[in-house]
Every structure is written in C-alpha cells, then in structure tokens.
Scaffold this motif. Structure first.
Motif, short mmCIF file in Angstrom:
data_model
loop_
_atom_site.label_atom_id
_atom_site.label_comp_id
_atom_site.label_asym_id
_atom_site.label_seq_id
_atom_site.Cartn_x
_atom_site.Cartn_y
_atom_site.Cartn_z
N ALA A 121 0.12 1.72 13.85
CA ALA A 121 1.41 1.23 13.38
C ALA A 121 1.79 1.89 12.06
O ALA A 121 2.94 2.31 11.86
N LEU A 122 0.83 2.01 11.15
CA LEU A 122 1.10 2.64 9.86
C LEU A 122 1.41 4.12 10.01
O LEU A 122 2.28 4.66 9.32
N LYS A 123 0.70 4.79 10.90
CA LYS A 123 0.96 6.22 11.14
C LYS A 123 2.36 6.41 11.69
O LYS A 123 3.09 7.33 11.28
N TRP A 124 2.76 5.54 12.61
CA TRP A 124 4.12 5.60 13.16
C TRP A 124 5.16 5.44 12.06
O TRP A 124 6.12 6.20 11.98
N ALA A 125 4.96 4.46 11.19
CA ALA A 125 5.92 4.23 10.10
C ALA A 125 5.97 5.42 9.15
O ALA A 125 7.05 5.82 8.69
N SER A 126 4.80 5.98 8.84
CA SER A 126 4.74 7.12 7.93
C SER A 126 5.48 8.32 8.52
O SER A 126 6.23 9.01 7.82
N LYS A 127 5.28 8.56 9.80
CA LYS A 127 5.95 9.70 10.45
C LYS A 127 7.46 9.53 10.48
O LYS A 127 8.21 10.51 10.56
N CYS B 107 5.55 -3.50 13.65
CA CYS B 107 5.84 -2.80 12.42
C CYS B 107 7.35 -2.61 12.33
O CYS B 107 7.97 -2.10 13.27
N VAL B 108 7.94 -3.04 11.22
CA VAL B 108 9.38 -2.92 11.02
C VAL B 108 9.62 -1.96 9.86
O VAL B 108 9.21 -2.23 8.73
N GLN B 109 10.24 -0.82 10.18
CA GLN B 109 10.51 0.19 9.16
C GLN B 109 11.94 0.08 8.68
O GLN B 109 12.89 0.22 9.44
N ASP B 110 12.08 -0.18 7.38
CA ASP B 110 13.39 -0.37 6.76
C ASP B 110 13.49 0.64 5.62
O ASP B 110 13.10 0.37 4.49
N GLY B 111 13.98 1.83 5.92
CA GLY B 111 14.05 2.89 4.92
C GLY B 111 12.65 3.31 4.49
O GLY B 111 11.82 3.67 5.33
N ALA B 112 12.38 3.24 3.20
CA ALA B 112 11.07 3.66 2.68
C ALA B 112 10.01 2.57 2.79
O ALA B 112 8.85 2.80 2.47
N ALA C 279 0.84 -1.20 0.00
CA ALA C 279 0.00 0.00 0.00
C ALA C 279 0.88 1.24 0.00
O ALA C 279 2.00 1.22 0.51
N ASP C 280 0.34 2.31 -0.57
CA ASP C 280 1.03 3.60 -0.62
C ASP C 280 0.72 4.37 0.66
O ASP C 280 -0.40 4.85 0.85
N LEU C 281 1.71 4.46 1.54
CA LEU C 281 1.49 5.15 2.81
C LEU C 281 1.22 6.64 2.61
O LEU C 281 0.49 7.25 3.39
N THR C 282 1.80 7.22 1.56
CA THR C 282 1.62 8.66 1.36
C THR C 282 0.19 9.01 0.97
O THR C 282 -0.22 10.17 1.04
N ALA C 283 -0.59 8.01 0.55
CA ALA C 283 -1.98 8.26 0.15
C ALA C 283 -2.96 8.02 1.29
O ALA C 283 -4.17 8.25 1.12
N MET C 284 -2.48 7.58 2.44
CA MET C 284 -3.37 7.27 3.56
C MET C 284 -3.67 8.52 4.40
O MET C 284 -2.81 9.38 4.58
N GLY D 2 9.16 8.20 8.00
CA GLY D 2 9.71 8.28 6.65
C GLY D 2 9.37 7.15 5.70
O GLY D 2 9.81 7.17 4.55
N ALA D 3 8.61 6.17 6.14
CA ALA D 3 8.24 5.08 5.23
C ALA D 3 7.23 5.57 4.19
O ALA D 3 6.36 6.40 4.49
N LYS D 4 7.36 5.07 2.98
CA LYS D 4 6.48 5.46 1.89
C LYS D 4 5.58 4.32 1.42
O LYS D 4 4.48 4.55 0.91
N THR D 5 6.06 3.10 1.58
CA THR D 5 5.30 1.92 1.14
C THR D 5 5.16 0.95 2.30
O THR D 5 6.15 0.65 2.99
N ALA D 6 3.95 0.46 2.54
CA ALA D 6 3.71 -0.56 3.56
C ALA D 6 3.47 -1.89 2.86
O ALA D 6 2.98 -1.95 1.74
N TRP D 7 3.85 -2.96 3.55
CA TRP D 7 3.64 -4.30 2.98
C TRP D 7 3.35 -5.28 4.10
O TRP D 7 3.66 -5.04 5.27
#
Length: 251
Positions: free
Chosen positions: A205-211, A174-179, A106-111, A213-218
C-alpha cells in the motif's frame, strides 16, 4: 508534537479519507454524523480550534441534541485542536474518556521498497468490503454502510487484499490525497497472523502511494495495540499526536 498547522492538515485529509454522510459546523466544531456506519470518527463532534471557547455549555447541549435525533449517544473527539477548557467542562460533567489513539506519520521518500510486491489495488468495492468484513470478523449488517463510505471517498484510494487458498487473510485501505497518504482498515485474520501478511500488505500500500506522488504517510492506531505500533515503527512511523473520545454519561 507537530505544530497546529500540520495537525490541521492531517485532520483535514482524515475527514476526506473517511467521509461522514453529514457534517454540520457550529463555529469551528465539526459535527460528523453517519447513520449507516457506527465508526466513532464518522459519528463525533470534532473541535478544530483551541481558541473557540464561546458558549461551551450551550453548544455542547446543541450538538448532543443532534446525536439524540440519530438515536446515538453524543461523543466528542478531542485532538490537540480541541480547547482545554472544553475538555475540562466535559470531564466535570461526567463525560468519560476512552479509546486514546495515536496518529503516526512517516517520510515515504525515505522508505526502501526494494523487494516489495507491486500489488494492483482492487477496483471492486463490493469484493473489498466482503474481504474486510471476513478478516475483521465483523457482522455483514455493516456491508451497506461500509460500501457507502468507500463510494464516498473522493481522493484516490487503493484497496488491497491478500488471499490464501481463495480466502482473504489480510486487508488494507490506502487513501492518497496529494502529498499525504493515509492507511485505514488494516487487519490480518486471527489464524493467519505472524506470517508476514501485515507487513507485506502495508508495504504494498505504501509503495503504491509513493509511486502516485505521496510524500508523507499517516495512520491512526489505538494506544493499546502494541503489536501494530511495533510494525509501523519498523517502517519508520513515529508518533505525531494523540486524540481520545469523550462520551456523554446519559444512558
């Protein structure tokens, strides 16, 4: 389905997010072993190049020997990166196919996270492990292995728990690895479902990742989990590709 480059990227961040204790390469086959945890993703042979088809029977037997040394039945994890010739060989040899899984992105920037709680992730691995085991109703014998797994994650991780009356009712990792941000271990206790806890914890979790710097969630979800798929689709997740396991017929 995305191109092989994108699949390779997701597979790579997946390996870092869910790290095996031991990884041995035979050509481009990644043989992942973890004695302390039974997860198939941590204990499987992962072919990573569709063109790597040399000496398939010899290499299958060689990889299987490693599993037998651990007292485990050999298992291949067959993603789109696995050669079709290998899958055909395993099928002909009686390796059973099971647990087809969908990888969704999913595109995190669109959420839109308006109204989503800024939940602070736990820092205490032991507390998260205890909460996860209770919510999933898993045996406490898995505690040391799961703790070791979480300690081994090198990218940033957010461990989320929702509690009611002092009891954990929902968990997410949630594991954030760069984008890229991967979701794992998501669950809500059986008697606390249909109250919005799953949606709330995934959103946090997705909001945390987005804040961060993550751009794509999977994420990865078994095809049989229709309710989970519907939840993730409501966030904008869509199928990227699938994989399944093949297990040796030996007893």
């Amino acid at each position: 389905m995305p191109g092989l480059a994108m699949i390779r990227q997701i597979e790579a961040v997946g390996f870092r997010a869910w790290p095996a204790t031991s990884v041995h390469y035979d050509g481009t086959w990644a043989i992942r072993m973890t004695a302390a945890h039974p997860s198939k993703r941590l204990n499987s042979i992962n072919p990573l190049d569709p063109a790597d088809i040399r000496d398939i029977p010899v290499r299958v037997e060689r990889a299987a020997q490693r599993f037998r040394a651990y007292g485990r039945r050999p298992v291949f994890r067959q993603s789109p990166l696995a050669p079709p010739e290998l899958d055909d060989y395993l099928a002909a040899e009686g390796w059973g196919r099971f647990d087809e899984t969908i990888v969704m992105t999913a595109d995190l920037t669109a959420m839109d996270f308006t109204g989503t709680i800024d939940q602070i992730p736990l820092r205490d691995i032991g507390r998260f492990v205890d909460a996860s085991l209770k919510v999933h109703e898993r045996d406490t014998v898995l505690r040391p292995g799961f703790s070791e797994l979480l300690n081994g994650i090198r990218p940033a991780k957010g461990m989320f728990v929702i509690e009611e009356a002092g009891r954990p009712v929902s968990v997410a990792l949630c594991v954030q690895d760069g984008a890229m941000a991967g979701l794992f271990d998501i669950a809500t206790a059986q008697k606390n479902r249909r109250h919005g806890h799953g949606r709330a914890i995934v959103a946090s979790a997705l909001k945390w990742a987005s804040k961060h710097g993550a751009k794509t969630a999977w994420l990865q979800i078994e095809t049989a989990n229709a309710a989970g798929r519907a939840l993730y689709e409501s966030f904008g997740f869509a199928e990227a590709y699938r994989y399944a396991y093949r297990e040796s017929p030996e007893s």
